[in-house]
Design a protein around this motif. Structure first.
Motif, mmCIF file in Angstrom:
data_model
loop_
_atom_site.group_PDB
_atom_site.id
_atom_site.type_symbol
_atom_site.label_atom_id
_atom_site.label_comp_id
_atom_site.label_asym_id
_atom_site.label_seq_id
_atom_site.Cartn_x
_atom_site.Cartn_y
_atom_site.Cartn_z
ATOM 1 N N UNK A 38 0.828 -1.204 0.000
ATOM 2 C CA UNK A 38 0.000 0.000 0.000
ATOM 3 C C UNK A 38 0.864 1.256 0.000
ATOM 4 N N UNK A 39 1.982 1.225 0.717
ATOM 5 C CA UNK A 39 2.885 2.375 0.773
ATOM 6 C C UNK A 39 3.491 2.672 -0.590
ATOM 7 N N UNK A 40 4.010 1.649 -1.250
ATOM 8 C CA UNK A 40 4.628 1.861 -2.559
ATOM 9 C C UNK A 40 3.615 2.412 -3.565
ATOM 10 N N UNK A 41 2.396 1.935 -3.479
ATOM 11 C CA UNK A 41 1.349 2.407 -4.383
ATOM 12 C C UNK A 41 0.987 3.867 -4.063
ATOM 13 N N UNK A 42 0.897 4.196 -2.767
ATOM 14 C CA UNK A 42 0.529 5.552 -2.368
ATOM 15 C C UNK A 42 1.611 6.554 -2.746
ATOM 16 N N UNK A 43 2.870 6.177 -2.590
ATOM 17 C CA UNK A 43 3.968 7.070 -2.978
ATOM 18 C C UNK A 43 3.915 7.333 -4.475
ATOM 19 N N UNK A 44 3.674 6.268 -5.242
ATOM 20 C CA UNK A 44 3.588 6.425 -6.686
ATOM 21 C C UNK A 44 2.454 7.347 -7.111
ATOM 22 N N UNK A 45 1.357 7.348 -6.341
ATOM 23 C CA UNK A 45 0.202 8.173 -6.675
ATOM 24 C C UNK A 45 0.373 9.631 -6.256
ATOM 25 N N UNK A 46 1.033 9.870 -5.146
ATOM 26 C CA UNK A 46 0.981 11.210 -4.539
ATOM 27 C C UNK A 46 2.313 11.944 -4.451
ATOM 28 N N UNK A 47 3.449 11.255 -4.597
ATOM 29 C CA UNK A 47 4.755 11.914 -4.425
ATOM 30 C C UNK A 47 5.559 11.804 -5.723
ATOM 31 N N UNK A 48 5.789 12.909 -6.427
ATOM 32 C CA UNK A 48 6.611 12.848 -7.638
ATOM 33 C C UNK A 48 8.098 12.758 -7.285
ATOM 34 N N UNK A 49 8.855 11.946 -8.018
ATOM 35 C CA UNK A 49 10.288 11.808 -7.777
ATOM 36 C C UNK A 49 10.950 11.207 -9.017
ATOM 37 N N UNK A 50 12.269 11.426 -9.118
ATOM 38 C CA UNK A 50 13.033 10.814 -10.210
ATOM 39 C C UNK A 50 13.397 9.376 -9.858
ATOM 40 N N UNK A 51 14.027 9.198 -8.706
ATOM 41 C CA UNK A 51 14.356 7.854 -8.221
ATOM 42 C C UNK A 51 14.155 7.819 -6.715
ATOM 43 N N UNK A 52 13.910 6.623 -6.185
ATOM 44 C CA UNK A 52 13.642 6.479 -4.755
ATOM 45 C C UNK A 52 14.669 5.551 -4.112
ATOM 46 N N UNK A 53 15.271 6.030 -3.051
ATOM 47 C CA UNK A 53 16.214 5.239 -2.251
ATOM 48 C C UNK A 53 15.488 4.827 -0.975
ATOM 49 N N UNK A 54 15.363 3.534 -0.757
ATOM 50 C CA UNK A 54 14.648 3.023 0.410
ATOM 51 C C UNK A 54 15.639 2.541 1.462
ATOM 52 N N UNK A 55 15.513 3.064 2.678
ATOM 53 C CA UNK A 55 16.249 2.535 3.834
ATOM 54 C C UNK A 55 15.285 1.599 4.554
ATOM 55 N N UNK A 56 15.666 0.338 4.639
ATOM 56 C CA UNK A 56 14.715 -0.694 5.076
ATOM 57 C C UNK A 56 15.283 -1.501 6.240
ATOM 58 N N UNK A 57 14.438 -1.700 7.256
ATOM 59 C CA UNK A 57 14.746 -2.603 8.367
ATOM 60 C C UNK A 57 13.437 -3.199 8.844
ATOM 61 N N UNK A 58 13.465 -4.433 9.301
ATOM 62 C CA UNK A 58 12.233 -5.069 9.770
ATOM 63 C C UNK A 58 12.555 -6.088 10.846
ATOM 64 N N UNK A 59 11.515 -6.652 11.436
ATOM 65 C CA UNK A 59 11.672 -7.690 12.440
ATOM 66 C C UNK A 59 11.797 -9.049 11.755
ATOM 67 N N UNK A 60 12.573 -9.925 12.331
ATOM 68 C CA UNK A 60 12.873 -11.198 11.660
ATOM 69 C C UNK A 60 11.707 -12.171 11.636
ATOM 70 N N UNK A 61 10.646 -11.919 12.448
ATOM 71 C CA UNK A 61 9.498 -12.822 12.435
ATOM 72 C C UNK A 61 8.417 -12.372 11.451
#
Length: 635
Positions: free
Chosen positions: A522-545
């Motif tokens: 949902x986030x990736x879709x919302x960014x594509x709809x509402x935030x214009x950009x040339x390229x996107x750099x994602x800093x990603x961390x999550x829980x292992x479970x």
């Protein structure tokens, strides 16, 4: 290195090892006195306040006495004579006090430590006597030694109390091995820092590795007894209860804002928090002050000590839930909007008798606890349904919908799905005033909401808003007065930190707490709809479970480069493992940074003027990022 303690005319030097053995933190400055930068531990403070020294301290004091007398004698013979008389008088007085104390006690009293002028041989004998009397089940009684050889202070425990110098001091119930529980140190909760430190000592299933999900680990009995001891604060207000995998925090906030717009005083309880634990509970949008929060936790912790059995302790979430309900009751809120923490059936919030229940989108999350099938997860979420209480659900997968409808029928509850049981539609548009956004319309026999701008970006938020509006409509069937226009005005005040939030303009940096596969999609879709950009750099961390493969599958659809890092919790996935998993299915640029600062440094060097940096994957890394940028703004 030694630490001096001044008591009366004494100047006793205690070794750091001795103090550490009693829980002393070791924050001693070069003068040999405790530093005032941090508070003493409870045991060390007890030593200082009560004059209750261990055997090593008494022996050290005895050895240092002749040296003190000799030093005094060299200065003045008259001073020596005065000191001798004073010592004799003090000894006589001490002996009398000791005799009176001994006579007042029936049995089992330990010898008074005020008789510090006794010889080393007497002190050693006292040690053996105290050890024999006070040893607990595992040797954790009075004047025993720990496994590393450090001498512990003398304490005789009786029914959860400590005998010190013949006096009985209550420390609360003890565990089966005779030790007082760490989580029961509520008597020292006088400052905000002490409260935060206390909360770090209790069981916290949010940050700890997954545990067994059963009625022994997650059970409502503890929270019920705790709330009963607090006078049942949850019965002092009406409530709205919301469960779901994603969107329940946003939906809860929308409902709270609309109720507030209608003139009601409203409490809101959500989790987790981003930068401060006080965020979890608000009254009309305001969280408690540090002083208010300190008093709340101190009171709840004290009642938990009394209400729970010796072998039980309240968890982190139970303490916060009880504190929130107490604060809502004290603030005299008319409604409390409460989202579940985990699941629903065994969640601590599931003691409420709400006016309406809501269920947002159900997808795969916490599968190790809630089950690996959507139907199993749905059953846990449906556990919040109450007899005769209306239920509103967002559109679900067919198998999930079947489970929810069956549970509602069993409870004799009405069941509403926006679009199925009322008229609901939405569309995406862009205007000069609002920019890209979503508008919706929802109509029932009692309510009419037309062409409302959804207050949060993203198509998924239109679904969440429809659930919130349908819940407001359901409240009308319970006799609650709702003015549609005032509710709409309240909806326009919705602001949520950490959801599609732009925290910096150069380079543009967005944070979002998407923490499962459906949320990331949902986030990736919302960014594509509402935030214009040339390229996107994602800093990603999550829980292992989490469903890591599912999350990474959706990240790669929007990201041009990914920097994997750690979420700084015990459950955090190793960033090198994330990189390996990602490279198995994608050839986009990706690398590892050991921490958020390094990841931001890499991203900032790579980002151009029209690029976007997105930080996501976990509320923990999003919270750290938000705190970091807030500090930069203040600086």
């Amino acid at each position: 290195m030694f630490c001096r303690w001044r008591g009366g005319t004494k100047d006793v030097r205690l070794s750091l090892d001795t103090l550490r053995g009693t829980g002393f933190p070791g924050n001693v400055d070069r003068t040999g006195y405790p530093s005032e930068r941090e508070p003493l531990s409870r045991t060390a403070q007890s030593i200082i306040n009560l004059g209750h020294f261990n055997t090593m301290a008494r022996a050290t004091a005895t050895r240092s006495k002749p040296k003190t007398k000799a030093s005094s004698a060299t200065k003045s013979s008259s001073a020596s004579s005065s000191a001798t008389k004073a010592a004799a008088a003090s000894a006589t007085k001490t002996k009398r006090k000791s005799s009176r104390a001994a006579a007042s006690r029936s049995t089992g009293s330990s010898k008074s430590t005020e008789a510090r002028s006794s010889s080393s041989r007497t002190a050693t004998k006292s040690k053996r006597t105290s050890t024999g009397k006070g040893a607990g089940k595992n040797g954790a009684g009075s004047s025993g030694s720990t496994s590393n050889g450090t001498t512990r202070s003398s304490r005789a425990k009786t029914n959860g109390k400590v005998k010190t110098n013949g006096r009985v001091k209550s420390v609360g119930p003890v565990t089966s091995n005779g030790r007082a529980k760490t989580s029961r140190k509520s008597t020292s909760l006088r400052t905000y820092r002490s409260v935060l430190n206390y909360l770090k000592t209790v069981s916290n299933y949010e940050s700890a590795p997954p545990v067994a999900y059963n009625r022994r680990t997650f059970k409502l009995d503890r929270i019920k007894r705790l709330l009963a001891a607090l006078g049942h604060p949850e019965k002092e207000f009406k409530s709205i209860h919301i469960a779901g995998t994603k969107g329940k925090g946003c939906t809860s906030t929308m409902v709270a804002c609309m109720l507030q717009g209608c003139g009601y005083k409203v409490g809101l309880y959500t989790s987790p928090h981003l930068t401060t634990v006080r965020e979890r509970m608000t009254v009309d949008g305001e969280m408690p002050t540090e002083q208010e929060f300190t008093k709340l936790i101190a009171r709840v912790a004290q009642e938990a000590n009394k209400a729970l059995a010796k072998d039980e302790e309240a968890t982190y979430f139970e303490l916060l839930t009880a504190a929130a309900f107490v604060w809502f009751a004290e603030s005299e809120v008319e409604f409390a909007v409460v989202e579940t923490g985990l699941g629903g059936r065994l969640d601590s919030t599931n003691i409420l008798k709400p006016e309406v229940c809501g269920v947002t989108n159900i997808s795969y999350d916490h599968t190790a606890l809630l089950g690996s099938k959507l139907t199993e997860i749905a059953e846990e979420k449906a556990g919040i349904f109450k007899k005769g209480v209306p239920v509103v659900s967002s559109p679900q997968e067919p198998e999930v919908m079947g489970v929810l409808k069956k549970a509602a029928e069993e409870m004799g509850s009405t069941f509403c799905v926006p679009g199925d049981d009322n008229e609901f539609s939405y569309r995406f548009e862009a205007t000069r005033l609002l920019g890209p956004h979503t508008r919706l319309s929802l109509t029932t026999s009692r309510s009419r909401f037309e062409h409302l701008p959804v207050p949060l970006p993203g198509e998924h938020q239109a679904i969440n808003c429809s659930v919130a509006l349908s819940m407001m409509d359901a409240l009308k069937t319970r006799g609650v007065k709702i003015d549609d226009q005032k509710a709409i005005d309240g909806l326009g005040n919705v602001k949520i930190r950490g959801r599609m939030e732009m925290v910096r303009d150069e380079p543009r940096t967005l944070i979002d707490g998407a923490h499962n596969a459906a949320s990331v999609e949902a986030l990736m879709r919302a960014i594509g709809q509402t935030v214009p950009y040339d390229s996107m750099i994602v800093i990603f961390a999550c829980q292992r479970d989490k469903d890591i493969a599912g999350m990474l599958e959706h990240v790669q659809l929007g990201a041009d480069k990914i920097i994997f890092t750690s979420a700084r919790t015990k459950r955090s996935a190793d960033p090198h493992d994330l990189l390996h998993t990602f490279q198995e299915s994608c050839t986009k640029m990706a690398q590892v940074a050991e921490n958020l600062d390094d990841a931001l440094s890499i991203a900032e060097r790579a980002a151009s003027r029209d690029d976007l940096i997105c930080i996501t994957g976990s509320f923990y890394i999003v919270g750290d990022a938000r705190k970091k940028f807030a500090e930069q703004v203040k600086a």
